[in-house]
Design an enzyme around this catalytic site. Structure first.
Site, PDB file in Angstrom:
ATOM      1  N   LYS A  63     -21.093 174.685  92.571  1.00  7.62           N
ATOM      2  CA  LYS A  63     -21.133 173.620  93.578  1.00  7.62           C
ATOM      3  C   LYS A  63     -21.056 174.236  94.975  1.00  7.62           C
ATOM      4  O   LYS A  63     -20.311 175.202  95.197  1.00  7.62           O
ATOM      5  CB  LYS A  63     -19.979 172.651  93.339  1.00  7.62           C
ATOM      6  CG  LYS A  63     -19.999 171.399  94.200  1.00  7.62           C
ATOM      7  CD  LYS A  63     -18.851 170.472  93.795  1.00  7.62           C
ATOM      8  CE  LYS A  63     -18.807 169.205  94.626  1.00  7.62           C
ATOM      9  NZ  LYS A  63     -17.680 168.308  94.220  1.00  7.62           N
ATOM     10  N   SER A  71     -14.576 163.783  90.621  1.00  8.70           N
ATOM     11  CA  SER A  71     -15.901 164.309  90.968  1.00  8.70           C
ATOM     12  C   SER A  71     -16.503 165.246  89.943  1.00  8.70           C
ATOM     13  O   SER A  71     -17.662 165.627  90.069  1.00  8.70           O
ATOM     14  CB  SER A  71     -15.841 165.014  92.328  1.00  8.70           C
ATOM     15  OG  SER A  71     -15.603 164.080  93.356  1.00  8.70           O
ATOM     16  N   SER A 116     -18.718 163.641  93.257  1.00 10.55           N
ATOM     17  CA  SER A 116     -19.576 164.344  94.200  1.00 10.55           C
ATOM     18  C   SER A 116     -20.268 165.563  93.597  1.00 10.55           C
ATOM     19  O   SER A 116     -21.147 166.157  94.231  1.00 10.55           O
ATOM     20  CB  SER A 116     -18.736 164.788  95.406  1.00 10.55           C
ATOM     21  OG  SER A 116     -17.721 165.705  95.023  1.00 10.55           O
TER      22      SER A 116
END
Length: 551
Positions: free
Chosen positions: A129, A228, A204
């Site tokens: 990420k 997330s 996210s």
């Protein structure tokens, strides 16, 4: 870590890669925008998996194949890059793709050829990420304020992956600074769900979840502040693991809410998520909140389906959280959770209903605390200390214009909310009260987990929704986090794995359920999850986008 390979009762290795590649042209650029869309011819070398395959560890099968010289790290890297080139124009999972993947794969092959020891993740392609620092690639946190930023160091989790032999394939898309539940909040692009390109992958960490679901990589790292990792795992039909707060070092993770942030794992199987977690766990002198507890081998108790007893989970006490199945949850999601609990009962579990009286208070408390911490953490991005700078004649104007241009609307809103909650006249009414609620939530979880081994709930109130459906309704989007935020407030570990499908237009959409354990009991969650996924019948969690590769 891999000593369990010597026991026939533990994970059996069955090769799951449907094809191995003919040589293909490597990526010409590290930018995802330049990815070639052509799909090179492949040569089938092994039979495809059955229509409803039992999830198998790709990490262990890859390691066995490499050490047995049945394939090479370069072949496997080219296979994944070819698939990435084909699917990325549809998904937009990545913000940056490394141009060193093939070079690193060749180095692993040379080590194996010289009979040198290689790490447990040798040749495994891992996506990271883009709010986790990497020294050789940009780290933007999905924000224009950090556009082009290249950290001078690797995050501790990334360093440990490299030391284990992993190949970092690229950086994945996210909601800006992790603030969002759809990945629509990225300043760069919107990521699509591999199951239905008109739907969100969750957030996210939507880019990391979509990348694993579409087989663009083997496993990936995300971050979880309020769900997330777990909500995108449910939306994309993959396994998502949020560890106990302190299990994994946060050094190098771009801070959103420091008392809630954790680095988590995605995989296509529970075994892969457990192996990945083992590789990145442990105390770190650069993170004072990291635990000094010994890290167990999370996969040591895994048993192959062929050697399971008729009731392998006999005696396990499971509590279904009553408040997670109330009004507001999609009836098909509730049906899938009931199906999962029935399956657990068939495996020998004793399933009862439990109540967490403070459960509904978690969502408002979370958003007050997370916004308050973010208003403090993001104050550093002023164009002087960190972040891109906008030219101005006066210092205050420089601060104002740099932040106004660099931050997106969601980030600005949360900074304002947090600053308001921390202001002198409202601190007691909001921030202090939210901390008191957090204590109640911890106590409720402790009471429930004293009477049960694990708790279960849906991972989200619904399956993936349409892109744009909730973008202009922040309250509706925030409400989607209700199943996950309490776990972060309590600092507990949780595992999400797919358990069924709901109708979603032309395609069925996956649904995941959440297993919650006591602090530092990830091993128990992984053992239960591994048995559940091995014995689940009639579900094939391979999205339509890549289904032809497994046909």
């Amino acid at each position: 870590m891999l000593s369990s390979l010597h026991s026939p009762r533990h994970l059996l290795l069955h090769h799951r890669y449907p094809t191995l590649p003919l040589p293909s042209k490597p990526l010409s650029s590290s930018s995802p925008k330049s990815l070639h869309t052509s799909h090179s011819q492949t040569l089938p070398l092994s039979p495809p998996p059955p229509q409803s395959p039992t999830p198998t560890s790709q990490i262990l099968t890859t390691r066995e194949s490499l050490l047995a010289r049945r394939t090479t790290a370069l072949d496997l890297a080219e296979t994944f890059l070819r698939g990435l080139r084909r699917t990325e124009p549809h998904l937009h999972s990545f913000l940056h793709v490394s141009d060193a993947v093939l070079k690193e794969a060749e180095e692993i092959d040379r080590k194996i050829e010289r009979n040198e020891a290689v790490g447990p993740l040798a040749g495994i392609l891992v996506a990271v990420k883009d709010n986790i620092c990497t020294a050789d690639m940009p780290t933007t946190a999905g924000s224009r304020v950090l556009e082009g930023y290249r950290p001078p160091f690797d995050a501790t989790a990334v360093r440990k992956l490299r030391e284990s032999g992993a190949i970092i394939v690229g950086k994945t898309n996210l909601d800006e600074f992790g603030m969002g539940s759809t990945t629509e909040g990225s300043a760069y692009q919107v990521t699509a769900n591999p199951w239905d390109l008109s739907r969100v992958p969750g957030g996210s960490s939507g880019g990391s979840a979509a990348a694993v679901s579409a087989r663009q990589c083997v496993v990936s790292l995300g971050s979880d502040t309020g769900g997330s990792v777990r909500q995108p795992a449910s939306f994309c039909g993959v396994v998502g693991l949020k560890p106990t707060y302190g299990r994994v070092s946060r050094y190098g993770l771009v801070a959103y809410a420091s008392s809630l942030d954790v680095i988590g794992c995605f995989g296509s199987s529970v075994a892969d998520a457990g192996i990945l977690l083992h590789s990145i766990s442990g105390h770190d002198r650069f993170d004072a909140t990291s635990s000094k507890r010994q890290v167990p081998d999370f996969t040591s108790q895994f048993i192959s389906k062929d050697f399971l007893e008729s009731k392998p989970l006999k005696g396990l006490r499971v509590g279904v959280i009553r408040e997670t199945l109330d009004d507001g949850v999609d009836p098909e999601v509730i049906s899938s959770i009931h199906g999962a609990t029935s399956h657990l009962e068939e495996l020998g579990c004793t399933v009862t209903e439990v109540s967490l009286p403070s459960f509904s208070l978690g969502l408002p408390a979370y958003y007050i605390l997370a916004s308050s911490e973010s208003s403090s953490n993001l104050s550093r991005y002023d164009g002087v200390r960190y972040g891109n700078q906008v030219a101005a004649d006066e210092l205050n104007s420089l601060y104002e214009h740099s932040r106004a241009k660099g931050f997106g609307s969601e980030v600005k809103m949360r900074i304002l909310m947090g600053t308001y909650a921390l202001s002198a006249g409202y601190y007691d009414a909001y921030y202090k009260r939210a901390q008191q609620v957090r204590t109640l939530i911890r106590e409720n979880f402790k009471d429930a987990l004293d009477k049960n081994d694990i708790l279960i709930s849906p991972a989200a109130p619904s399956a993936a929704y349409k892109i744009g459906e909730k973008k202009n309704d922040p309250l509706a989007m925030y409400a989607g986090d209700i199943m996950t935020v309490n776990v972060n407030l309590a600092g507990l570990p949780a595992l999400v794995l797919p358990c069924g499908f709901v109708e979603g237009g032309s395609n069925s959409l996956p649904v995941g359920f959440q297993l919650i354990g006591a602090a530092f009991e990830e091993e128990k969650l992984l053992k239960v999850g591994h048995i559940f996924e091995q014995t689940l019948q009639g579900c094939n969690f391979i999205p339509p986008l890549v289904a032809d590769d497994f046909a």
